[in-house]
Design an enzyme around this catalytic site. Structure first.
Site, PDB file in Angstrom:
ATOM      1  N   SER A 142       1.116  -1.212   0.151  1.00  0.00           N
ATOM      2  CA  SER A 142      -0.060  -0.340   0.090  1.00  0.00           C
ATOM      3  C   SER A 142       1.498   1.607   0.033  1.00  0.00           C
ATOM      4  O   SER A 142       1.696   1.387  -1.068  1.00  0.00           O
ATOM      5  CB  SER A 142      -0.943  -0.180   1.212  1.00  0.00           C
ATOM      6  OG  SER A 142      -2.252   0.788   0.879  1.00  0.00           O
ATOM      7  N   GLU A 237      -9.514  -5.386  -5.388  1.00  0.00           N
ATOM      8  CA  GLU A 237      -9.199  -4.001  -4.791  1.00  0.00           C
ATOM      9  C   GLU A 237      -9.229  -3.060  -5.475  1.00  0.00           C
ATOM     10  O   GLU A 237      -9.412  -2.495  -6.771  1.00  0.00           O
ATOM     11  CB  GLU A 237      -7.551  -4.442  -5.191  1.00  0.00           C
ATOM     12  CG  GLU A 237      -6.838  -5.000  -3.590  1.00  0.00           C
ATOM     13  CD  GLU A 237      -5.359  -4.370  -3.463  1.00  0.00           C
ATOM     14  OE1 GLU A 237      -5.237  -3.766  -3.108  1.00  0.00           O
ATOM     15  OE2 GLU A 237      -4.877  -5.880  -3.330  1.00  0.00           O
ATOM     16  N   HIS A 267      -6.838  -5.906  -0.309  1.00  0.00           N
ATOM     17  CA  HIS A 267      -6.081  -5.348  -0.163  1.00  0.00           C
ATOM     18  C   HIS A 267      -5.262  -5.531   0.330  1.00  0.00           C
ATOM     19  O   HIS A 267      -5.433  -6.467   1.447  1.00  0.00           O
ATOM     20  CB  HIS A 267      -6.490  -3.800   0.730  1.00  0.00           C
ATOM     21  CG  HIS A 267      -5.115  -2.623   0.349  1.00  0.00           C
ATOM     22  ND1 HIS A 267      -4.571  -2.433  -1.193  1.00  0.00           N
ATOM     23  CD2 HIS A 267      -4.809  -1.991   0.808  1.00  0.00           C
ATOM     24  CE1 HIS A 267      -4.125  -1.584  -0.499  1.00  0.00           C
ATOM     25  NE2 HIS A 267      -3.771  -0.846   1.048  1.00  0.00           N
TER      26      HIS A 267
END
Length: 296
Positions: A142, A237, A267
């Site tokens: 991320s 995602e 995610h």
């Protein structure tokens, strides 16, 4: 979905709805990520990594002369050594190498470029410890994926030797949020939504940074001359297009890049690899990639 282990994880996440305050969001992230222990036999040791709190990990039989520097996700505002400990140590075991996870400073208390400064300090710490750049990999999920690419840019700009390779999981690389999947996948992604990303971006740039800065949105950067990179992303995602577009941009700059899209995965799913078969598969793929490029 036809994916029973993912359905079970979704149920766990749904039982812990996202709170509103920053302190509660940080606690909730650890609550939903640190639900599985690290694998037996792995040792974890605290370390001051050039002024940045960190943790070494080493699995039985792993090579201490090669190392993964890991930068956790959490939108630059949450995440910790605890939240990603299982994933990081599992990646080190899969690659047969040592890991160094670091707890870089978080926004809004410490906005951009504090996290990048800490990532650079941790990289310098590894060099000072005697690690050759060719024996260092850098990775993150991320925001940690975006931070990895920002670190590569800064090292290149300073003429410093690049690490051997990079590993990006569900990377957030466009703080303008222009990817179509942010809206197209909104109803299937249980974790990341546009309003949440807007809040995180504002916190990260509360010191006056710009979303168009390539160190903030690496999708806008000159990506030439970067090391080989593995990008892993789930099909469920909202950040799917960030990963796909980043792979395309790296390829257009003649970079070596591998993009792996895992069906039904959400995610940063390798965090829960104990519960997800595709989490284990993703770590095995990452371990092979890191092991091959770090050399002997």
């Amino acid at each position: 979905m036809g994916n029973s282990d993912m359905d079970a994880l979704r149920a766990i996440l749904a039982a812990s709805p996202r709170p509103q305050s920053l302190a509660e969001r940080r606690a909730r992230m650890e609550e939903v990520t640190a639900i599985d222990p690290i694998d037996p036999g792995i040792t974890v040791t605290p370390v001051d990594a050039g002024g940045v709190p960190g943790e070494w990990s080493l699995a039985p039989g792993a090579d201490q002369a090669r190392v993964l520097l890991f930068l956790h996700g959490g939108g630059y505002s949450s995440g910790s050594l605890k939240s990603h400990r299982t994933m990081v140590t599992g990646a080190g075991r899969a690659a047969g190498i040592r890991t160094l996870a670091v707890a870089y400073r978080l926004a809004p208390e410490h906005p951009f470029p504090a996290a990048l400064d800490d990532a650079e300090a941790a990289y310098g710490f590894l060099l000072a410890q005697g690690y050759a750049a060719r024996h260092i990999a850098v990775g993150g999920d991320s925001a940690g994926g975006g931070l990895t690419l920002a670190l590569f840019q800064r090292l290149r700009a300073k003429g410093r030797q690049q690490p051997a390779c990079g590993w990006l999981v569900s990377p957030w690389v466009d703080l303008h949020m222009t990817g179509a999947s942010i809206d197209a996948k909104d109803t299937v992604d249980p974790l990341i939504h546009r309003a949440y990303l807007e809040m995180l971006a504002e916190a990260y740039l509360s010191g006056g940074g710009s979303r168009s800065d390539p160190l903030v949105s690496p999708l806008l950067a000159d990506l030439s001359g970067l090391p080989p990179i593995l990008i892993q992303v789930g099909s469920a995602e909202t950040l799917l297009d960030d990963a796909v577009r980043m792979a395309g941009r790296l390829g257009a700059c003649d970079g070596e890049v591998r993009l792996s899209i895992y069906p039904h995965m959400i995610h940063a799913w390798p965090i829960w690899y104990h519960r997800l078969a595709d989490g284990r598969r993703a770590l095995a793929e990452a371990g092979a990639f890191l092991g091959e490029r770090l050399g002997g």
